[in-house]
Motif scaffolding. Structure first.
Motif, PDB file in Angstrom:
ATOM      1  N   SER A  58      -1.953  -3.204  -7.408  1.00 39.58           N
ATOM      2  CA  SER A  58      -1.947  -1.825  -7.924  1.00 39.58           C
ATOM      3  C   SER A  58      -3.009  -1.635  -9.001  1.00 39.58           C
ATOM      4  O   SER A  58      -3.312  -0.502  -9.390  1.00 39.58           O
ATOM      5  N   SER A  95       1.325   3.361  -7.258  1.00 38.26           N
ATOM      6  CA  SER A  95       1.891   3.327  -5.911  1.00 38.26           C
ATOM      7  C   SER A  95       2.219   1.886  -5.539  1.00 38.26           C
ATOM      8  O   SER A  95       1.490   0.961  -5.892  1.00 38.26           O
ATOM      9  N   GLU A 101       5.824  -2.445   0.125  1.00 42.48           N
ATOM     10  CA  GLU A 101       6.868  -1.424   0.241  1.00 42.48           C
ATOM     11  C   GLU A 101       7.511  -1.465   1.637  1.00 42.48           C
ATOM     12  O   GLU A 101       8.741  -1.379   1.764  1.00 42.48           O
TER      13      GLU A 101
END
Length: 355
Positions: A58, A95, A101
């Motif tokens: 990130s 994010s 994710e």
């Protein structure tokens, strides 16, 4: 064979106590409980490696490294506060890397399928490899993909709160710090509380102490209510003393949302003991099993699930060694060994007293 150190998630049934460097102590302890036959809520752990992947990919890790090297080189209170605010905001707004994710949400969907519930409510629990009691966050009743992803980042961010940063800096544990996160099925507790396998007031190992109140354990753990207090004889499992608490409120799920709410407990329920005799006895049996398994006094959080039948409804949520009397016992052993040679040396140094 797959390297555990590179896993992004590990299920509780894959873990044991000495895996805490991979997933943090809370998660590793739950895995160990499962191996010991202690009932816990099903779930999985997001590894410390996964937190590192998030921080690197990130870009948050490089931002923090620059800040520490330039503006926050000195560990003054003002710098710690600034660093904390910057780090928490950066982690929460970053994010999640898509592959990370996707993997976490696939594991969440597997847990939903295992429990037979769509958008299963879960807890999002911080789990550090170093004990920092009460300094990082746990979020309850989190449902659905979007909320789960958001609250995992909030949980990671909580390891940079001022208290946690100050604790680590004072103990030279480093500023940058990754944690594990536990994702257990939320227990729909109609009663919850805390057990000590000794009397926490005087360290008496012949007693078990239980604090219990209605609803989720948050009300007892955070001191929102005065719970019922039970002191139990560890041999007979009979109550020695019961002090009925006022139990004014209980914490329950918010219907349809990722949150918990407080509500008043009606007068009739406040005037009776929260735990039945058979629940009390079963909690004592499970507590003794945990203490025997680890060989020392333990601090245990439990919930009694409203959706299950007894005794499957008695779920252990968290365990950790009792922190005060275990330490005193260890210090006493170190400071004053009780072997025969020590007694002779002590008498030579102080003289023998005669009545």
């Amino acid at each position: 064979m797959e390297n555990l150190e590179e896993r992004l998630t590990l299920w509780y049934n894959e873990l044991k106590g000495d895996n805490f460097p991979l997933v943090g102590k809370k998660n590793a302890n739950l895995g160990e409980m499962l191996k010991a036959g202690i009932p816990i809520s099903p779930g999985f752990a997001i590894t410390i490696h996964a937190n590192d992947v998030f921080m690197r990919e990130s870009g948050v890790k490089s931002e923090l490294e620059k800040l520490i090297a330039n503006e926050c080189r000195e560990s003054t209170p003002d710098n710690i506060a600034y660093l904390s605010k910057f780090a928490m905001a950066a982690i929460e707004k970053a994010s999640m890397p898509p592959a990370l994710e996707k993997h976490i949400l696939e594991e969440y969907h597997r847990l939903c399928e295992h429990c037979g519930v769509e958008a299963l409510p879960v807890a999002v629990r911080s789990s550090g490899a170093v004990s920092m009691p009460g300094q990082m966050e746990t979020y309850l009743n989190i449902r659905g993909d979007r909320d789960l992803s958001d609250y995992i980042r909030k949980c990671w961010a909580s390891s940079y709160c001022v208290e946690a940063l100050t604790y680590r800096i004072n103990r030279e544990l480093g500023v940058l710090f990754n944690i594990g996160v536990g994702i257990p099925k939320m227990v729909n507790s109609r009663i919850a509380g805390v057990i000590f396998t000794i009397n926490p007031l005087n360290g008496d190992p012949s007693k078990i102490s239980i604090d219990a109140s209605y609803g989720l354990g948050e009300a007892v753990v955070s001191g929102l209510v005065t719970p019922d207090t039970y002191l139990i004889d560890k041999i007979t499992l009979d109550p020695v003393k019961i002090v009925r608490g006022s139990k004014e409120i209980e914490c329950v799920y918010r219907e349809g949302g990722s949150d918990i709410v407080e509500r008043e407990v009606d007068e009739e329920r406040r005037q009776i003991n929260a735990l039945s005799q058979k629940e009390l006895r079963h909690l004592c049996i499970v507590s003794k099993k945990i203490e025997k398994y680890y060989g020392k006094a333990y601090d245990i959080e439990f919930g009694i699930d409203a959706d299950l039948l007894f005794p499957e409804n008695v779920i252990i949520l968290q365990v950790r060694p009792e922190s005060i009397w275990n330490k005193k016992k260890a210090e006493k052993k170190t400071a004053e060994p009780t072997d025969a040679m020590n007694m002779i040396l002590k008498q030579l140094m102080t003289g023998v007293k005669f009545n």
